[in-house]
Design a protein around this motif. Structure first.
Motif, PDB file in Angstrom:
ATOM      1  N   ALA A 286       0.816  -1.219   0.000  1.00 42.29           N
ATOM      2  CA  ALA A 286       0.000   0.000   0.000  1.00 42.29           C
ATOM      3  C   ALA A 286       0.848   1.266   0.000  1.00 42.29           C
ATOM      4  O   ALA A 286       0.394   2.326   0.451  1.00 42.29           O
ATOM      5  N   SER A 287       2.069   1.186  -0.475  1.00 38.08           N
ATOM      6  CA  SER A 287       2.914   2.378  -0.553  1.00 38.08           C
ATOM      7  C   SER A 287       2.612   3.152  -1.846  1.00 38.08           C
ATOM      8  O   SER A 287       1.965   2.630  -2.768  1.00 38.08           O
ATOM      9  N   SER A 288       3.072   4.400  -1.912  1.00 41.00           N
ATOM     10  CA  SER A 288       2.874   5.251  -3.086  1.00 41.00           C
ATOM     11  C   SER A 288       4.211   5.424  -3.804  1.00 41.00           C
ATOM     12  O   SER A 288       5.251   5.607  -3.176  1.00 41.00           O
ATOM     13  N   LEU A 289       4.119   5.372  -5.125  1.00 48.41           N
ATOM     14  CA  LEU A 289       5.318   5.521  -5.952  1.00 48.41           C
ATOM     15  C   LEU A 289       5.121   6.742  -6.880  1.00 48.41           C
ATOM     16  O   LEU A 289       4.142   6.790  -7.638  1.00 48.41           O
ATOM     17  N   HIS A 290       5.999   7.746  -6.741  1.00 50.63           N
ATOM     18  CA  HIS A 290       5.901   8.976  -7.537  1.00 50.63           C
ATOM     19  C   HIS A 290       6.913   8.922  -8.679  1.00 50.63           C
ATOM     20  O   HIS A 290       8.103   8.681  -8.450  1.00 50.63           O
ATOM     21  N   VAL A 291       6.405   9.127  -9.877  1.00 49.07           N
ATOM     22  CA  VAL A 291       7.258   9.147 -11.067  1.00 49.07           C
ATOM     23  C   VAL A 291       6.890  10.348 -11.925  1.00 49.07           C
ATOM     24  O   VAL A 291       5.791  10.933 -11.795  1.00 49.07           O
TER      25      VAL A 291
ATOM     26  N   SER B 133      -0.463  -4.356  -2.974  1.00 47.39           N
ATOM     27  CA  SER B 133      -0.837  -3.216  -3.820  1.00 47.39           C
ATOM     28  C   SER B 133       0.137  -2.054  -3.648  1.00 47.39           C
ATOM     29  O   SER B 133       0.830  -1.943  -2.616  1.00 47.39           O
ATOM     30  N   LEU B 134       0.158  -1.148  -4.690  1.00 45.58           N
ATOM     31  CA  LEU B 134       0.884   0.118  -4.603  1.00 45.58           C
ATOM     32  C   LEU B 134       0.112   1.162  -5.419  1.00 45.58           C
ATOM     33  O   LEU B 134      -0.623   0.823  -6.358  1.00 45.58           O
ATOM     34  N   ARG B 135       0.272   2.424  -5.031  1.00 44.88           N
ATOM     35  CA  ARG B 135      -0.375   3.530  -5.734  1.00 44.88           C
ATOM     36  C   ARG B 135       0.690   4.268  -6.555  1.00 44.88           C
ATOM     37  O   ARG B 135       1.686   4.734  -6.009  1.00 44.88           O
ATOM     38  N   LEU B 136       0.435   4.349  -7.850  1.00 44.08           N
ATOM     39  CA  LEU B 136       1.368   4.997  -8.764  1.00 44.08           C
ATOM     40  C   LEU B 136       0.894   6.435  -9.043  1.00 44.08           C
ATOM     41  O   LEU B 136      -0.258   6.644  -9.461  1.00 44.08           O
ATOM     42  N   CYS B 137       1.759   7.435  -8.744  1.00 43.43           N
ATOM     43  CA  CYS B 137       1.459   8.849  -8.970  1.00 43.43           C
ATOM     44  C   CYS B 137       2.362   9.364 -10.101  1.00 43.43           C
ATOM     45  O   CYS B 137       3.590   9.377  -9.964  1.00 43.43           O
ATOM     46  N   VAL B 138       1.766   9.811 -11.199  1.00 44.90           N
ATOM     47  CA  VAL B 138       2.517  10.329 -12.351  1.00 44.90           C
ATOM     48  C   VAL B 138       2.396  11.851 -12.361  1.00 44.90           C
ATOM     49  O   VAL B 138       1.291  12.408 -12.460  1.00 44.90           O
ATOM     50  N   GLN B 139       3.520  12.518 -12.186  1.00 49.46           N
ATOM     51  CA  GLN B 139       3.545  13.983 -12.142  1.00 49.46           C
ATOM     52  C   GLN B 139       3.845  14.523 -13.548  1.00 49.46           C
ATOM     53  O   GLN B 139       4.767  14.059 -14.220  1.00 49.46           O
ATOM     54  N   THR B 140       3.058  15.565 -13.917  1.00 51.36           N
ATOM     55  CA  THR B 140       3.231  16.144 -15.262  1.00 51.36           C
ATOM     56  C   THR B 140       4.476  16.997 -15.351  1.00 51.36           C
ATOM     57  O   THR B 140       5.028  17.199 -16.423  1.00 51.36           O
ATOM     58  N   CYS B 141       4.957  17.663 -14.212  1.00 51.60           N
ATOM     59  CA  CYS B 141       6.200  18.424 -14.184  1.00 51.60           C
ATOM     60  C   CYS B 141       6.871  18.228 -12.847  1.00 51.60           C
ATOM     61  O   CYS B 141       6.248  17.774 -11.889  1.00 51.60           O
ATOM     62  N   ALA B 142       8.125  18.705 -12.736  1.00 51.06           N
ATOM     63  CA  ALA B 142       8.893  18.427 -11.524  1.00 51.06           C
ATOM     64  C   ALA B 142       8.416  19.224 -10.333  1.00 51.06           C
ATOM     65  O   ALA B 142       8.643  18.831  -9.196  1.00 51.06           O
ATOM     66  N   CYS B 143       7.737  20.391 -10.552  1.00 48.35           N
ATOM     67  CA  CYS B 143       7.351  21.236  -9.409  1.00 48.35           C
ATOM     68  C   CYS B 143       5.851  21.286  -9.217  1.00 48.35           C
ATOM     69  O   CYS B 143       5.336  22.207  -8.595  1.00 48.35           O
TER      70      CYS B 143
END
Length: 575
Positions: free
Chosen positions: A452-457, A526-536
């Motif tokens: 259940a961790s979150s992964l930021h990419v 499970s894991l939550r995948l977070c896709v960021q559109t820009c670095a900030c």
């Protein structure tokens, strides 16, 4: 001295002459002997002239006389009283009207010993009839008579009786039966103080003694008789001993089985007890191998030399007499080739479920406790060593035992030969230790992620999600995104499933689940995948801005609080 002897002889001759010539007299024996405590009847009759026959009034007197005084012992004269010492014991049994003066003495005592004079008086008779008698009271030597049937059969009740010849009717006598045969409650009559005893003999009573002890109340004297019991019983207490190669003996166990090695020699000896002696025989199947001789009852041997495997089987000793029979068998096993033991393990070993592992001795010698067993293996390291010395082992497999070895060691009699067999455990267990790791394109090794961790990419990046688990048989692994199965495992790659995600974009955001399916259970991660559109643009992610806002507000509040506290403190000390 000679003159006195002559005068004494003349006196006796004169008395005999008077006695023969007189018309008055009493016929009674000169001396009577009775044993102490017993009874005696003394016949007595008297005679007188015929002219007095019609006179019916006649009295008889028995006196105990000594040098000093006389005591009336018995009489039919109502005007006279007998001495208390003789009352109810000295009884006139004869009828004086019939010229009978007989006396009966009961429960003779030592002080009854002495001389007695007898006197008969008849009314108007000019002369009395007189005579004397000596009563001697001897020590009690009379033994009780014990009646025991000639044939006593074990378990059959009989009546034993004890009587005292010469004892008076109504005499107060106490009977007491004693003996080792009466030490337990095997007899039916609990009254051992009577003259009859209901007795059920047993084989162990043969040759023992039984005593009847008789005690008289008054006078207090005791006598007893002891008899030996001879009891007939069928064969019993049969046992068999064995000698191997002239050394031993080796006693067969409770299971009556015996193991020997091929080529050895064996002697079996059969023992039994019976009366009359039993006829004994050794048989193998329906074949009689040996039988008893009359000179050696109760023991029969059987010699078996250079044994072979075909000599294995049941050997029976039989004993028989007229009352019954008894058999005792020994199962003989001739051990041949020292093969490895047989280890039986259930086809399905399920983790956490107890099973029984069986180790069998090779060949036919599987009966009896003639071998020692020892189980070894890493799967048994936590078990009590005392529980491993058995042919049937209770075992609870665990998942970590899969693929390990377990060995059964068997030691043959006298530790002459040992053998063993090793088998590999195949334990069935559900999925466990399910993990998810991520591998980046620009990194050498995968990174392990918690459940259940979150992964930021960042948008446009690529990565590989790796799902791994342990189970047997291998579980089916699946990657699921929402309700969509993205990928499932193949048979060639059990326990591991890769999911490659390249050039990630906003559409790839969400929860990715790895699920392991197995007949014994399932597991998911499970894991939550977070896709960021820009670095900030951290706040642009779904549900990703609120933690940052709360952190900023908490920082502002803490700064204001610090400034307020410092200002108030400064004012306090300056004013």
């Amino acid at each position: 001295m000679d003159l006195l002897l002559v005068l004494l002889l003349l006196s006796l001759l004169w008395r005999a002459t008077i006695s023969q010539n007189t018309e008055y007299g009493i016929n009674v024996q000169n001396t009577v002997t009775v044993q102490e405590g017993l009874c005696v009847s003394i016949p007595c009759s008297f005679y007188y002239p015929q002219r007095y026959k019609n006179n019916k009034e006649v009295h008889v007197y028995w006196y105990y006389t000594n040098f000093w005084k006389s005591y009336l012992a018995a009489t039919n004269d109502p005007q006279k009283s007998v001495h208390t010492w003789a009352k109810d014991r000295f009884l006139l049994t004869g009828d004086p009207q019939m010229d009978n003066c007989s006396l009966h003495v009961e429960r003779a005592q030592k002080n009854d010993h002495g001389s007695y004079s007898i006197q008969v008086k008849k009314k108007n008779m000019d002369q009395d009839c007189t005579n004397t008698i000596s009563i001697r009271v001897a020590d009690l030597t009379q033994k009780p008579k014990v009646y025991i049937p000639k044939i006593l059969v074990s378990g059959h009740q009989v009546n034993l009786s004890c009587t005292v010849p010469g004892a008076c009717l109504g005499t107060r006598i106490t009977f007491l039966w004693t003996g080792t045969a009466l030490s337990s409650h095997r007899f039916d009559s609990q009254d051992l103080t009577s003259s009859q005893l209901l007795f059920a003999p047993q084989p162990q009573d043969h040759g023992t003694s039984l005593t009847c002890r008789v005690t008289f109340k008054n006078p207090s004297v005791t006598t007893e008789t002891t008899a030996q019991l001879r009891i007939f019983y069928p064969p019993q207490n049969m046992k068999i001993t064995s000698w191997v190669n002239g050394t031993g003996p080796v006693f067969p166990g409770n299971t009556s089985s015996l193991v020997v090695l091929e080529g050895e020699s064996l002697t079996l000896i059969c023992y039994t007890n019976s009366k009359p002696p039993a006829t004994m025989s050794w048989t193998y199947g329906h074949q009689i191998l040996n039988s008893t001789k009359a000179l050696d009852p109760g023991v029969l041997g059987l010699e078996l030399s250079k044994l072979r495997n075909e000599d294995s089987g049941e050997y029976t000793c039989q004993a028989r007499n007229s009352l019954g029979h008894q058999n005792y068998s020994v199962r003989l096993c001739v051990q041949t080739v020292m093969q490895k033991p047989e280890v039986h393990i259930p086809e399905i070993l399920e983790s956490g479920h107890q099973v029984t592992l069986i180790c069998l001795v090779p060949g036919a010698c599987r009966e009896g406790k003639h071998f020692t067993y020892l189980w070894t293996g890493t799967a048994l390291s936590s078990q009590d060593s005392a529980l491993l010395n058995t042919s049937e082992l209770l075992f609870t497999p665990q998942s970590q035992d899969h693929g390990t070895n377990i060995t059964c060691h068997v030691t043959f009699p006298k530790a002459r030969v040992s053998t063993e067999r090793t088998v590999q455990l195949r334990v069935t267990y559900p999925p466990q230790n399910l993990t998810i790791s991520v591998s980046w394109a620009n990194q050498t090794g995968p990174e392990l992620l918690e459940n259940a961790s979150s992964l930021h990419v960042l948008e446009g990046e690529s990565l590989t999600l790796i799902c791994a688990t342990e189970s047997h048989p291998p579980a089916t692994l699946m990657w699921i995104y929402g309700n969509q199965v993205l990928k499932s495992s193949e048979a060639l790659d059990p326990g591991i499933l890769h999911l490659e995600l390249s050039k990630l974009g906003p559409k790839d955001r969400g929860e990715y689940t790895c699920q392991a399916l197995h007949p014994l259970g399932s597991q998911h991660h499970s894991l939550r995948l977070c896709v960021q559109t820009c670095a900030c643009c951290l706040i642009s992610e779904e549900n990703g801005s609120w933690p940052l806002i709360f952190t900023l507000i908490r920082g502002v509040l803490m700064g204001v609080s610090f400034l307020l506290t410092y200002g108030l403190t400064w004012l306090y000390y300056t004013c």
